[in-house]
Structures are given as structure tokens and as C-alpha cells.
Design a protein around this motif. Structure first.
Motif, PDB file in Angstrom:
ATOM      1  N   UNK A  89      32.496 -23.189  11.853  1.00  0.00           N
ATOM      2  CA  UNK A  89      34.095 -22.666  11.410  1.00  0.00           C
ATOM      3  C   UNK A  89      34.883 -23.321  13.261  1.00  0.00           C
ATOM      4  N   UNK A  90      34.284 -23.870  14.354  1.00  0.00           N
ATOM      5  CA  UNK A  90      35.267 -24.452  15.342  1.00  0.00           C
ATOM      6  C   UNK A  90      36.826 -24.830  15.026  1.00  0.00           C
ATOM      7  N   UNK A  91      36.743 -25.486  13.922  1.00  0.00           N
ATOM      8  CA  UNK A  91      37.843 -25.817  12.925  1.00  0.00           C
ATOM      9  C   UNK A  91      38.858 -24.960  12.894  1.00  0.00           C
ATOM     10  N   UNK A  92      38.575 -23.388  12.764  1.00  0.00           N
ATOM     11  CA  UNK A  92      39.546 -22.283  12.798  1.00  0.00           C
ATOM     12  C   UNK A  92      40.087 -21.230  13.922  1.00  0.00           C
ATOM     13  N   UNK A  93      39.139 -22.568  14.897  1.00  0.00           N
ATOM     14  CA  UNK A  93      39.397 -21.968  16.640  1.00  0.00           C
ATOM     15  C   UNK A  93      39.537 -20.627  16.891  1.00  0.00           C
ATOM     16  N   UNK A  94      38.305 -20.109  16.618  1.00  0.00           N
ATOM     17  CA  UNK A  94      38.424 -18.831  16.944  1.00  0.00           C
ATOM     18  C   UNK A  94      37.912 -18.105  18.070  1.00  0.00           C
ATOM     19  N   UNK A  95      38.380 -16.932  18.560  1.00  0.00           N
ATOM     20  CA  UNK A  95      38.806 -16.898  20.309  1.00  0.00           C
ATOM     21  C   UNK A  95      36.982 -16.057  19.956  1.00  0.00           C
ATOM     22  N   UNK A  96      36.575 -15.533  20.801  1.00  0.00           N
ATOM     23  CA  UNK A  96      35.081 -14.744  20.803  1.00  0.00           C
ATOM     24  C   UNK A  96      36.119 -13.245  20.237  1.00  0.00           C
ATOM     25  N   UNK A  97      36.344 -12.853  20.413  1.00  0.00           N
ATOM     26  CA  UNK A  97      36.831 -11.481  20.222  1.00  0.00           C
ATOM     27  C   UNK A  97      36.996 -11.467  18.726  1.00  0.00           C
TER      28      UNK A  97
END
Length: 636
Positions: free
Chosen positions: A391-399
């Protein structure tokens, strides 16, 4: 002090509600129909104080098979179950189904109350006790006490309470540090107060006045008032039965199955990845794409089971699956759920949630099965790495990762810090937010960008690079510009690319003119310098150049990019030296005059009206001059 929720279970008319009244002195049947028919139809709630001083909440569930849906809405939050078996009837079908459900939900503590024991003789009672022991063999109730009870004569009640009190100290305390979550099991309104919802606070802490969110609608509201066991409180904690008075909500806007939680702390989705377990006594197998009823928290949702490893799951078997739902679900990783057949409505199994926002899975894929196995069994750090790989492609924050992965924030902080120190994950800070990436994603992104830039440099060797906006559009889509800038900065630090004045190029790229290109450059520069303020059109430069036409075009564009030639309009280009000279002349004019018109500037520059107007408009754009009607003044 630890909070405890006790739930009942068992066949209809085995005395669950009567037993609770004997323990607490309170009646949990509240509906007119329940009192008229003498059976529980919906959930009942009350509380009582244990000898140790703990106050325990009680959830009374209906025993009739028609009301299993209601029963399932009540048992999801219990710590201890009192399985009720009537001594005059023994273990019945609904007793077994309730026990199956409790086992699938992984309830760990319980006790068996043998009600109506005063209505049978000793020999019969011993036989029912042995039968009950046999029925619970291999379950979490295998070694639990079986206590003969008479609710009407108060026989065995004190002993039952004493055993419950002893079990409470063995109950694992719920997590109060994570964001709160309260599945709603009842909605009603009170005149003068408005809408009230009740439920078991399964984790976290809820404060009066707190801003909260209703899921799956994701509408915000506030806690007007909190009650625990009929008393107003400022704070409620995990493991308590809670009544919440909500602001700005009508009763009709909320349903049993909705969830109250901290704002933006949960995800909703139409698909979840799960590990399924089919009951060994399930009357049916599960076939791929079987339509089923899913019970999670206090909700019932219809959906289809997509089996990822096989075409059919037989009784007693386990397997990975994706549940594709007909309504949104609000779940967290490792939550439990129950499956019932669509028709006939019988309990066939259950399982745990492994991913709350998965992509649409393809069946029989080894990498998918491996990912789900890791999520089910793996160490937290490995789970996070595997999650980021997908899921890195989704640009996820820690939250956002906390919501998706189901790990407590403190544990995730520890894991991130550990993995980042070993370069096993990459953190990109943007203001007060941290975006987390798997190194493979960054490496692949860098490789793709290098390939694209190399191809560009090969085709356009005299251009210094690609505009940053084009890179953003090609590689990042709709992602926020700030995180893209930081990510590009990271790639520049790693010497993958270089960035200068909004132009991106390969780190090692430098413009080098061949001897023939140098000759062409000198030819073009000389031509534009010679022609001064009556320059040639660009196409005149490479007219009749035959095979070298592309080289002329590339060299011309490079001279413009290097600002040796100044672009005045799409058709007019002037040598930089000539351009600078006319600006000097213009400034000298303004030393003696306040303004200038087109005719005066034309004579000053020694050019035609066409070029004079084009130059003045260019100066306006560059804020050297300012137009006021038919004249220009110098900008300060």
C-alpha cells in the motif's frame, strides 16, 4: 478498577432472564410483547455489584432461534458468559448454536448455570450435568464449574455470584489507550434530551463533550451527556455499558450496527480480507461466491464469500477469503465476526478480519495467500513491512496506517522507529505528518523516474531536464504537492535526480554540445545579434537546412532555455545582449521623463511599431513597466 461485562447464552425458556432477576433484582425484559409472551425478543441490560466491589454490566440475550440476530448484537462485547442450561431439558439446539458462536468469537471465560434444578430429582440432575460436560468438551467451557440453580427459590445464586467474582480477576483488561470504539446496540429518544444510543465500550475512553464520529456515515457529532449504569459520568472506559446522548442527530439517522468512534479513527469499506473457520457441525459447506450473512459487532451485513484457496470450504475446514459486501462495514484488523447461511439462516462459521481495505483479490495467488498468512500469524514489524509493500502507492500517513493495520499507536511508533533506524522503512515528514513507505516502493519509483529521464535526455540532449510539474503528473497523479516535493527531495539526497529551478534531470546529466552543434549555436547567436531588434522568425533559422534541421531546432531551443535568446512572443526572439541594452536605454529615458508612448519607444529602440509593441508588452509582463492607457511608466 477493571470493568466487566457478563452475558447470558442458552436455549429459549431455560430461565436466563429469570436468573438475572434473581441475581440483580431487576427485570431486563422491557418490551410489551416480551412480558406478554414470557420470552426475550431483544437484548436486555442491567448491572449488579460483585462481592469484591466490582460493578458488572449484564447483557441478556434472547434464546429463540428467530432472534439470533439480536443475540449476536449483544455478545460481541462480553468478558464472561453464563451459559444457561435448564435441568429439566438439558442441552438443546439453541444452546449448542450459542456455544458455537461464543467459541468463534473467542470468548475465553464462562460458567454454566443449571437452572430449574429444583424441578428434577438427583439422578436426573447428575445425568444432565454429565451430558453438559460432554457437550462442552473441547470448548473454552470444558473445565468450567457447573452450578445447579433455582432462580425462584434462590438456590445456588450466591455460589454462582462467588464463582463469577473469582473469574473476573482472570479476565484480560481491555485497552484504554487506543481510540474509543462503541458498536451501537440500541437507539431511542428521550423528551427534552434527544437521541440516545447505548452499547458496550469495547476499547478506549470516551469523554463528555468530546467530538466523535458516527460510522459508516462518517458524520461528526458531540457527546452531550454520558451515563454508565444509570449514573451521569464525565468519562466512560473500555468494558463498560454506556449510554450516550448525542447532539444534532435524530433517532431515524442511526441504526443498530452503526459505530461511534474517535473522529477519523476508523475506515469503512465494501470488502474485507478474512480467515474463515467453518464449524465442524455446520450443516452446509461454503462454496465460492456463496451469499451469506455477516455479523460483526452489532451489525448484520449481506455479502458473498470469495474463497481464495479453494472452490469449497467443508465443515471443520479453515481458509482465506475475501468478503464482498452489500453494505459498508466498519471493522478493525483482528476483529471477530460470525457467518450465517443466507437461507436457511443457520450459523455455519466465523473468523477474523485481516485487512479492512484490501484490493480486489485474485484467487489462487501464492503472493496473496502469503500476505494474509503473515497478517494472521506474523510479528508486528513484518506485518507493517508487508502492508507497506502493498500500500505504499497510496501515500499513507502514520495515522492512516493505524486505522488500516489495527496496531495500537504506541506499538506502531515503536515499530516504525526500529525499522526506520535499520532503513527497512522510509519516513517522509511533511509538516506535522509522517508518510511511511517501503524501500522497495521508493527504489522502484526512482528506477522508473531514471528510465524516463534517460529517455528524455537521449531525445532532448540539449534540454537541461523535465519540468517538475510534468514529473508530478506522470508519477504521482493526484497526490498532494507537499509530500511529492519532499519525496523528490529525498531522491535528490540519494543522488538519483537533481533539481534546479523547477527542472528535474538525472544526477549525472550535463549538456554537452558536439562540434557541429557548437558551430550551429554560434551561427544562430551571430544571426540574432546582427539583426538586433528586427530578428528573424524561428522557422527562418532552420529553413532549407535539410538533414540538420532537427539539430538547428534543438540548438535554438537550448539557446532559449539558457536565456541567450529571450522569448518576447511566440514568434519574436531577441539576443539577450540586445534585450539588455534596450532596457538600459529605457531606464535612461525615465531618468528624464515620467512616461513613454509606443511611438517614442519605437524611435528610441530604432525598430518597427510591431516589435516596439511586443517589447513593451513583454516589459509589462516582467513588471519593468506599467501600462496606463496609451503610455507606460517605470515600475518602482
Amino acid at each position: 478498577m477493571q470493568n466487566i461485562i457478563i452475558g447470558t447464552a442458552g436455549h429459549i425458556d431455560h430461565g436466563k432472564t429469570t436468573l438475572i432477576k434473581a441475581i440483580t433484582g431487576k427485570e431486563t425484559d422491557r418490551l410489551k410483547e416480551e412480558k406478554e409472551r414470557g420470552i426475550s425478543i431483544d437484548l436486555g441490560f442491567t448491572y449488579f455489584d460483585l462481592p469484591s466491589g466490582r460493578r458488572a454490566g449484564i447483557v441478556d440475550v434472547p434464546g429463540h432461534e428467530k432472534f439470533i440476530k439480536n443475540m449476536l448484537a449483544g455478545v460481541g462485547g462480553i468478558d464472561i458468559v453464563v451459559l444457561v442450561v435448564a435441568a429439566d431439558e438439558g442441552f438443546m439446539p439453541q444452546t449448542q448454536e450459542h456455544l458455537n458462536i461464543l467459541s468463534l468469537l473467542e470468548v475465553k471465560k464462562g460458567i454454566i448455570a443449571l437452572t430449574k434444578s429444583d424441578m428434577v430429582d438427583e439422578e436426573w440432575l447428575e445425568m444432565v450435568i454429565e451430558e453438559t460436560k460432554e457437550q462442552v468438551k473441547g470448548t473454552f467451557l470444558e473445565n468450567t464449574p457447573i452450578i445447579p440453580i433455582s432462580s425462584t427459590k434462590k438456590i445456588g445464586i450466591d455460589e454462582l455470584i462467588e464463582h463469577i467474582d473469582q473469574i473476573t480477576v482472570q479476565v484480560e483488561e481491555r485497552d484504554k489507550k487506543v481510540p474509543f470504539r462503541l458498536p451501537i446496540d440500541r437507539v431511542f429518544s428521550i423528551t427534552g434530551f434527544g437521541t440516545v444510543v447505548t452499547g458496550t465500550l469495547i476499547e478506549g475512553t470516551l469523554q463528555e463533550g468530546e467530538s466523535i464520529m458516527l460510522y459508516p456515515s462518517q458524520k461528526e457529532t458531540k457527546v452531550r451527556n454520558l451515563q454508565v449504569h444509570d449514573k451521569n459520568v464525565e468519562k466512560a472506559e473500555a468494558g463498560q455499558r454506556v449510554a450516550v446522548n448525542l447532539s444534532n442527530f435524530k433517532k431515524e439517522q442511526i441504526n443498530r450496527g452503526d459505530v461511534l468512534a474517535k473522529v477519523d479513527s476508523l475506515n469503512t469499506s465494501m470488502m474485507i480480507d478474512v480467515k474463515l473457520r467453518l464449524l465442524s457441525d455446520s450443516p452446509f459447506p461454503i462454496k465460492n461466491r456463496e451469499r451469506v450473512r455477516i455479523y460483526h459487532g452489532t451489525s448484520e451485513i449481506l455479502g458473498r464469500v470469495v474463497l481464495l484457496e479453494q472452490d469449497e470450504l467443508m465443515p471443520g475446514q479453515e481458509g482465506y477469503a475475501q468478503l464482498r459486501l452489500e453494505n459498508q462495514i466498519t471493522a478493525k484488523t483482528l476483529d471477530h465476526f460470525i457467518l450465517r447461511f443466507y437461507s436457511p439462516m443457520v450459523t455455519i462459521g466465523g473468523g477474523i478480519v485481516l485487512d479492512t481495505q484490501p484490493p480486489k483479490r485474485k484467487r489462487f495467488k501464492e503472493e496473496v495467500i502469503g500476505e494474509l498468512k503473515l497478517k494472521e500469524q506474523g510479528e508486528s514489524g513484518e506485518i507493517l513491512k508487508q502492508f507497506l509493500k502493498t500500500y505504499s502507492k497510496d501515500f499513507l500517513t502514520k495515522e492512516e496506517i493505524i486505522k488500516r493495520i489495527g496496531l495500537p499507536s504506541e506499538e506502531l511508533e515503536r515499530i516504525i522507529s526500529s525499522l526506520a533506524s535499520k532503513d527497512e522503512i522510509i519516513q517522509i515528514a511533511v509538516g506535522n505528518m509522517n508518510y511511511i513507505f517501503h524501500p522497495d516502493f521508493i527504489h522502484e519509483l526512482g528506477s522508473k523516474m531514471r528510465k524516463y529521464l534517460q529517455e528524455f535526455h537521449n531525445i532532448q540532449p540539449l534540454k537541461s531536464g523535465v519540468f517538475k510539474e510534468e514529473i508530478r503528473s506522470r508519477f504521482f497523479g493526484e497526490q498532494k504537492s507537499k509530500v511529492i516535493d519532499e519525496l523528490l527531495g529525498f531522491l535528490e539526497e540519494k543522488e538519483v535526480i537533481k533539481i534546479k529551478e523547477g527542472i528535474i534531470a538525472l544526477k549525472e546529466f550535463n549538456i554537452r554540445l558536439t562540434d557541429s552543434q557548437k558551430s550551429i549555436a554560434e551561427e544562430i547567436k551571430e544571426k540574432f545579434k546582427k539583426d538586433g531588434l528586427t530578428p528573424p522568425k524561428p522557422e527562418e533559422i532552420w529553413k532549407d537546412k535539410g538533414k540538420t534541421i532537427e539539430q538547428y531546432k534543438q540548438v535554438f531551443e537550448a539557446l532559449v532555455e539558457w536565456e541567450i535568446l529571450v522569448k518576447v512572443t511566440e514568434e519574436i526572439y531577441i539576443h539577450k545582449d540586445i534585450y539588455d541594452q534596450i532596457i538600459v536605454q529605457l531606464k535612461k529615458h525615465f531618468e528624464n521623463y515620467e512616461n513613454i508612448d509606443v511611438a517614442t519607444f519605437r524611435d528610441l529602440a530604432g525598430t518597427s511599431r510591431k516589435y516596439a509593441i511586443a517589447l513593451l508588452e513583454n516589459f509589462d509582463q516582467k513588471k519593468i513597466t506599467k501600462r496606463l492607457g496609451d503610455i507606460r511608466v517605470m515600475r518602482k
